[in-house]
Design an enzyme around this catalytic site. Structure first.
Site, mmCIF file in Angstrom:
data_model
loop_
_atom_site.group_PDB
_atom_site.id
_atom_site.type_symbol
_atom_site.label_atom_id
_atom_site.label_comp_id
_atom_site.label_asym_id
_atom_site.label_seq_id
_atom_site.Cartn_x
_atom_site.Cartn_y
_atom_site.Cartn_z
ATOM 1 C CG ASP A 281 -2.355 0.908 0.868
ATOM 2 O OD1 ASP A 281 -2.292 1.631 -0.003
ATOM 3 O OD2 ASP A 281 -3.454 0.416 1.444
ATOM 4 C CG HIS A 326 -14.650 0.650 -5.250
ATOM 5 N ND1 HIS A 326 -16.011 0.428 -4.131
ATOM 6 C CD2 HIS A 326 -13.942 0.962 -4.203
ATOM 7 C CE1 HIS A 326 -15.558 0.418 -3.075
ATOM 8 N NE2 HIS A 326 -14.390 0.805 -3.052
#
EC number: 2.1.1.-
Length: 427
Positions: A281, A326
């Protein structure tokens, strides 16, 4: 033929059909509850907070869709339009979450509007108006004039995670949506994360994520929001653990791209001892993240700070990506996929875990669930120009990234709101 009479007969038939569906499905649902010795659902404070049994979900879907349609079809057109205006939610949920009203109201007891006004410093009249609006939505009840007690909904809001999630929406999120049309007018491309309704509503530069990261309080609110969603029906981790053949991979390396604090990787490592997990991340403190991993798993769960849009430096059998696509427009999702082409080989895949929108409303999901998904879709575009996608849009996205990408299969475990989209690269 008089069209008005024909339409009237059709509507009469429809409301009778809906009533029959409700009666039949409620009977099926009650039969499941009886067979398991479970009580009937209620709004009572001591009602079970658990979802209905899996065996009752189809009946539940039928009842909820039919009752909603019956309600709507009986409204005049103007009332049907106006009932969708729900700005009052922002007001009463903002008040309830900011002042922690659920934990002020005692379990099994009641508290007066007067006492709530003293606690919050608000004038008693406005307290009554805010909370009575909530009571009309089954959040709290007024068992005696002037006194507030819990329902099962307000009791659930005593959870710190849920209350923080609501506070996030009230303080940062919900009024952002009011600027969505303005943002789409100003930036019609709808691609960049720093050209959104969030930027207009909060009068800030930079992306939503960059602004959240500037404040420890907002970062914690965001983390609580993530934790809340993982507990919502349809988003639980068991759908992932049981819905994919992880055992069939054998000894395998899995990279959890955009895996935040590693909750999913830890769950996978606990269940499947042959998996080696790497969480990637952006701007991650690797040491702090690894310190939170259970000691028995530390040798199989690792962390790596990495810009996920740059070339993937590590080869793996599966690149797992949950609800990251998304958050981003097609421009950046294609970039994310292309970043993995150099590492993909025969037998490896990108496993996208995300929502799939119906192509046409009502075509493939119970409408009560689709409404939530459509609301999520608009929230994503308002905050970060992200989006949910239909099957056709997923196929278009992977092909646009590189024609050699193909969707091998799409599976959606029953009861899950997320689908597993397996993408392979034909090098």
């Amino acid at each position: 033929m008089d069209d008005s009479k024909t339409n009237g007969r059709q509507n009469a038939s429809r409301i009778v059909a809906l009533a029959n569906t409700i009666q039949k499905s409620v009977a099926e649902l009650q039969a499941v509850l009886d067979s398991k010795g479970l009580p009937a659902p209620s709004f009572a404070e001591d009602a079970s907070p658990d979802p209905l049994p899996f065996e009752a979900q189809k009946a539940q879907d039928a009842v909820l869709d039919a009752t909603a349609e019956l309600h709507d079809i009986l409204l005049e057109p103007t009332a049907l339009v106006l009932k969708t205006i729900s700005n009052e939610y922002v007001a009463f949920l903002g008040f309830i979450s900011r002042y922690d009203i659920p934990n002020f109201v005692p379990l099994g007891g009641r508290v007066s509007f007067t006492d709530i006004a003293k606690k919050t410093g608000f004038e008693e009249g406005i307290v009554k108006r805010l909370l009575r609006a909530a009571i009309c939505r089954r959040i709290f009840q007024e068992p005696e004039s002037g006194y507030v007690a819990h329902t099962k909904a307000s009791k659930a809001m005593r959870s710190k995670i849920l209350l923080t999630f609501l506070r996030t929406g009230a303080d940062m999120g919900w009024y952002t949506i009011f600027k969505l049309v303005d943002a789409a007018e100003k930036w019609p491309d709808v691609q960049e994360q720093d050209q959104t309704a969030f930027n207009l509503a909060h009068d800030v530069q930079g992306t939503y994520f960059e602004n959240v990261a500037k404040s420890a309080k907002n970062a914690e609110l965001f983390a609580s929001g993530m934790a809340t969603q993982w507990e919502l029906p349809g988003y639980e981790l068991h759908h992932l653990l049981d819905g994919y053949d992880w055992t069939g991979l054998g000894k395998a390396k899995v990279i959890d791209v955009g895996g935040f604090r590693g909750r999913i990787s830890i769950a996978l490592a606990e269940r499947f001892p042959d998996l080696d997990l790497l969480v990637q991340d952006m701007e991650m403190n690797e040491a702090d993240a690894h310190a939170a991993v259970p000691s028995a798993l530390k040798d199989r769960v690792h962390f790596m700070s990495r810009d996920i849009f740059t070339t993937q430096p590590v080869r793996a059998d599966v690149y797992y990506i949950r609800q990251i696509f998304h958050d981003w427009s097609d421009k950046y999702c294609t970039k994310l996929l292309r970043a993995h082409t150099s590492q993909l080989e025969a037998g490896s895949s990108v496993l996208i875990h995300d929502c799939i929108l119906p192509e046409v409303p009502g075509s493939s999901l119970p409408l009560w669930k689709e409404r939530d998904m459509r609301a999520m879709d608009l929230g994503l575009v308002a905050h970060m120009n992200g989006r949910e996608r239909s099957v056709d849009e997923w196929h278009k996205l992977v092909t646009e990234a590189d024609p050699r990408f193909k969707i091998r299969q799409i599976s959606q475990p029953e009861g899950s709101m997320l689908a597993l989209i397996e993408v392979v690269f034909n090098a």
